[in-house]
Design a protein around this motif. Structure first.
Motif, mmCIF file in Angstrom:
data_model
loop_
_atom_site.group_PDB
_atom_site.id
_atom_site.type_symbol
_atom_site.label_atom_id
_atom_site.label_comp_id
_atom_site.label_asym_id
_atom_site.label_seq_id
_atom_site.Cartn_x
_atom_site.Cartn_y
_atom_site.Cartn_z
ATOM 1 N N GLU A 56 4.221 -11.624 11.390
ATOM 2 C CA GLU A 56 3.801 -10.999 12.691
ATOM 3 C C GLU A 56 2.847 -9.710 12.307
ATOM 4 O OE1 GLU A 56 5.977 -7.980 15.796
ATOM 5 O OE2 GLU A 56 7.088 -9.616 14.784
ATOM 6 N N LEU A 57 1.856 -9.564 13.253
ATOM 7 C CA LEU A 57 0.839 -8.530 13.031
ATOM 8 C C LEU A 57 1.278 -7.233 13.177
ATOM 9 C CD1 LEU A 57 -2.194 -8.147 12.548
ATOM 10 C CD2 LEU A 57 -2.226 -8.144 15.267
ATOM 11 N N LEU A 58 0.962 -6.382 12.121
ATOM 12 C CA LEU A 58 1.442 -4.861 12.355
ATOM 13 C C LEU A 58 0.249 -4.313 13.653
ATOM 14 C CD1 LEU A 58 2.549 -2.314 11.424
ATOM 15 C CD2 LEU A 58 0.590 -2.085 9.652
ATOM 16 N N THR A 59 0.893 -3.744 14.474
ATOM 17 C CA THR A 59 0.603 -3.072 15.475
ATOM 18 C C THR A 59 0.651 -1.522 15.740
ATOM 19 O OG1 THR A 59 2.187 -3.435 17.276
ATOM 20 C CG2 THR A 59 0.332 -5.298 16.699
ATOM 21 N N ASP A 60 -0.020 -1.033 16.583
ATOM 22 C CA ASP A 60 0.231 0.476 17.010
ATOM 23 C C ASP A 60 1.731 0.453 17.555
ATOM 24 O OD1 ASP A 60 -1.977 1.291 16.075
ATOM 25 O OD2 ASP A 60 -3.001 1.323 18.018
ATOM 26 N N GLU A 61 2.139 -0.193 18.305
ATOM 27 C CA GLU A 61 3.382 -0.422 19.077
ATOM 28 C C GLU A 61 4.540 -0.427 17.920
ATOM 29 O OE1 GLU A 61 0.207 -1.064 21.786
ATOM 30 O OE2 GLU A 61 1.024 -2.374 20.070
ATOM 31 N N VAL A 62 4.553 -1.299 17.032
ATOM 32 C CA VAL A 62 5.403 -1.492 15.792
ATOM 33 C C VAL A 62 5.368 0.120 15.141
ATOM 34 C CG1 VAL A 62 5.924 -2.198 13.586
ATOM 35 C CG2 VAL A 62 5.071 -3.869 15.587
ATOM 36 N N LEU A 63 4.516 0.716 14.944
ATOM 37 C CA LEU A 63 4.528 2.235 14.453
ATOM 38 C C LEU A 63 5.190 3.107 15.179
ATOM 39 C CD1 LEU A 63 1.257 1.912 12.391
ATOM 40 C CD2 LEU A 63 3.626 1.323 11.380
ATOM 41 N N GLN A 64 5.033 2.990 16.622
ATOM 42 C CA GLN A 64 5.797 3.925 17.550
ATOM 43 C C GLN A 64 7.231 3.460 17.879
ATOM 44 O OE1 GLN A 64 4.212 6.608 18.059
ATOM 45 N NE2 GLN A 64 2.280 6.234 17.309
ATOM 46 N N GLY A 65 7.400 2.460 17.226
ATOM 47 C CA GLY A 65 9.095 1.780 17.526
ATOM 48 C C GLY A 65 10.041 2.606 16.936
ATOM 49 N N PRO A 66 11.338 2.035 16.997
ATOM 50 C CA PRO A 66 12.415 2.862 16.295
ATOM 51 C C PRO A 66 12.411 2.570 14.921
ATOM 52 C CG PRO A 66 12.995 0.843 17.549
ATOM 53 C CD PRO A 66 11.655 0.969 17.798
ATOM 54 N N GLY A 67 13.234 3.212 14.190
ATOM 55 C CA GLY A 67 13.538 3.206 12.901
ATOM 56 C C GLY A 67 12.443 3.942 11.980
ATOM 57 N N ILE A 68 12.927 4.200 10.781
ATOM 58 C CA ILE A 68 12.033 4.866 9.753
ATOM 59 C C ILE A 68 11.086 3.755 9.067
ATOM 60 C CG2 ILE A 68 11.759 5.983 7.507
ATOM 61 C CD1 ILE A 68 13.057 7.604 9.887
ATOM 62 N N LYS A 69 10.043 3.830 9.195
ATOM 63 C CA LYS A 69 8.835 2.782 8.495
ATOM 64 C C LYS A 69 8.423 3.254 7.386
ATOM 65 C CE LYS A 69 7.868 3.421 12.972
ATOM 66 N NZ LYS A 69 9.056 3.780 13.413
ATOM 67 N N LEU A 70 7.812 2.241 6.405
ATOM 68 C CA LEU A 70 7.288 2.330 5.225
ATOM 69 C C LEU A 70 5.853 1.532 5.527
ATOM 70 C CD1 LEU A 70 9.403 2.033 2.321
ATOM 71 C CD2 LEU A 70 8.490 4.070 3.582
ATOM 72 N N VAL A 71 4.554 2.271 5.528
ATOM 73 C CA VAL A 71 3.317 1.464 5.461
ATOM 74 C C VAL A 71 2.693 1.269 4.169
ATOM 75 C CG1 VAL A 71 1.116 0.925 6.893
ATOM 76 C CG2 VAL A 71 3.400 1.910 8.124
ATOM 77 N N ASN A 72 2.468 0.080 3.791
ATOM 78 C CA ASN A 72 1.968 -0.073 2.101
ATOM 79 C C ASN A 72 0.670 -0.740 2.415
ATOM 80 O OD1 ASN A 72 2.058 -2.122 -0.356
ATOM 81 N ND2 ASN A 72 2.925 -0.325 -0.922
ATOM 82 N N PHE A 73 -0.427 0.091 1.688
ATOM 83 C CA PHE A 73 -1.743 -0.705 1.713
ATOM 84 C C PHE A 73 -1.706 -1.069 0.255
ATOM 85 C CE2 PHE A 73 -1.922 2.242 5.030
ATOM 86 C CZ PHE A 73 -3.100 2.006 5.653
ATOM 87 N N TRP A 74 -2.144 -2.456 0.222
ATOM 88 C CA TRP A 74 -2.275 -3.130 -1.075
ATOM 89 C C TRP A 74 -3.350 -4.183 -0.974
ATOM 90 C CZ3 TRP A 74 -1.527 -8.545 -1.347
ATOM 91 C CH2 TRP A 74 -1.171 -9.158 0.239
ATOM 92 N N GLY A 75 -3.367 -4.662 -2.336
ATOM 93 C CA GLY A 75 -4.570 -5.747 -2.386
ATOM 94 C C GLY A 75 -4.115 -6.761 -3.485
ATOM 95 N N THR A 76 -4.339 -7.901 -3.560
ATOM 96 C CA THR A 76 -4.099 -8.797 -4.615
ATOM 97 C C THR A 76 -4.797 -8.433 -5.899
ATOM 98 O OG1 THR A 76 -5.776 -10.499 -4.083
ATOM 99 C CG2 THR A 76 -3.637 -10.659 -3.057
ATOM 100 N N TRP A 77 -5.995 -7.704 -5.798
ATOM 101 C CA TRP A 77 -6.896 -7.526 -6.951
ATOM 102 C C TRP A 77 -6.395 -6.210 -7.619
ATOM 103 C CZ3 TRP A 77 -7.938 -2.406 -6.005
ATOM 104 C CH2 TRP A 77 -7.773 -1.745 -4.579
ATOM 105 N N CYS A 78 -5.202 -5.601 -7.103
ATOM 106 C CA CYS A 78 -4.459 -4.008 -7.552
ATOM 107 C C CYS A 78 -3.506 -4.605 -8.475
ATOM 108 C CB CYS A 78 -4.175 -3.282 -6.424
ATOM 109 S SG CYS A 78 -3.230 -1.910 -6.751
ATOM 110 N N VAL A 79 -3.606 -4.074 -9.686
ATOM 111 C CA VAL A 79 -2.774 -4.324 -10.962
ATOM 112 C C VAL A 79 -1.257 -3.685 -10.572
ATOM 113 C CG1 VAL A 79 -2.186 -4.164 -13.301
ATOM 114 C CG2 VAL A 79 -4.448 -5.027 -12.713
ATOM 115 N N ALA A 80 -1.395 -2.367 -9.949
ATOM 116 C CA ALA A 80 -0.368 -1.550 -9.701
ATOM 117 C C ALA A 80 0.322 -2.087 -8.590
ATOM 118 C CB ALA A 80 -0.860 -0.194 -9.410
#
Length: 181
Positions: A56-80
């Motif tokens: 499912e696509l991450l949207t602004d509504e999801v981020l304003q929704g209930p519960g504590i959320k973690l948003v992780n910025f990542w890439g396949t090129w990133c070793v870490a």
């Protein structure tokens, strides 16, 4: 009386200035922390993210929704990012949070292949096809993870791979405090 050339004074003055900056930087409360202007503010928009198949696509509504959320910025090129991936796969079993992802500086094909092979830890996900989302969130690099409360307020930003130690000493206590409020 001999005149002293400004060129003779410049190198020691520059050295002293740099030494002072390094000293001040090393004596901050947490010299490893990168500052974020988002702490205590509403999450920036994620409009413009592109969907990745199967999630499912991450949207602004999801981020304003209930519960504590973690948003992780990542890439396949990133070793870490690859190093933290096993932890992300089980983080929702450890903490009462939902994990959302933003893939950036990557290709859709590489991201989808990686998630198919290694497992997809994200409840919602989006691909940042432009740098706008990364800039709006103040992301320096990858991985970076933001803790968001139920009102869509940014509580914390963690730069670097999430490990069990980071969950225990940093992110876990922030989530617990947010749930207690």
């Amino acid at each position: 009386m001999a005149k002293i050339s400004p060129l003779m004074i410049a190198p020691p003055a520059i050295f002293a200035g740099l030494a002072a900056l390094f000293f001040i930087g090393m004596n901050r409360d947490d010299p490893d922390a990168l500052p974020s202007m988002l702490i205590g503010k509403q999450v920036p928009t994620v409009e413009g993210l592109q969907p990745l198949s199967g999630t499912e696509l991450l949207t602004d509504e999801v981020l304003q929704g209930p519960g504590i959320k973690l948003v992780n910025f990542w890439g396949t090129w990133c070793v870490a990012c690859r190093a933290e991936h096993p932890t992300l796969l089980v983080i929702e079993d450890i903490l009462p949070v939902t994990l959302h992802g933003v893939n950036f500086d990557d290709t859709k094909a590489k991201a989808e292949k990686y998630l198919a092979e290694e497992g997809n830890p994200f409840t919602t996900l989006g691909e940042a096809s432009t740098t706008r989302t990364k800039i709006d969130w103040g992301v320096y690099g990858a991985p970076e993870t933001f803790v968001i409360d139920e009102d869509g307020t940014v509580l914390y930003r963690f730069a670097g791979p999430i490990t069990s130690r980071v969950i225990e000493t940093t992110i876990g206590p922030i989530v617990a405090e947010a749930l207690a409020d």
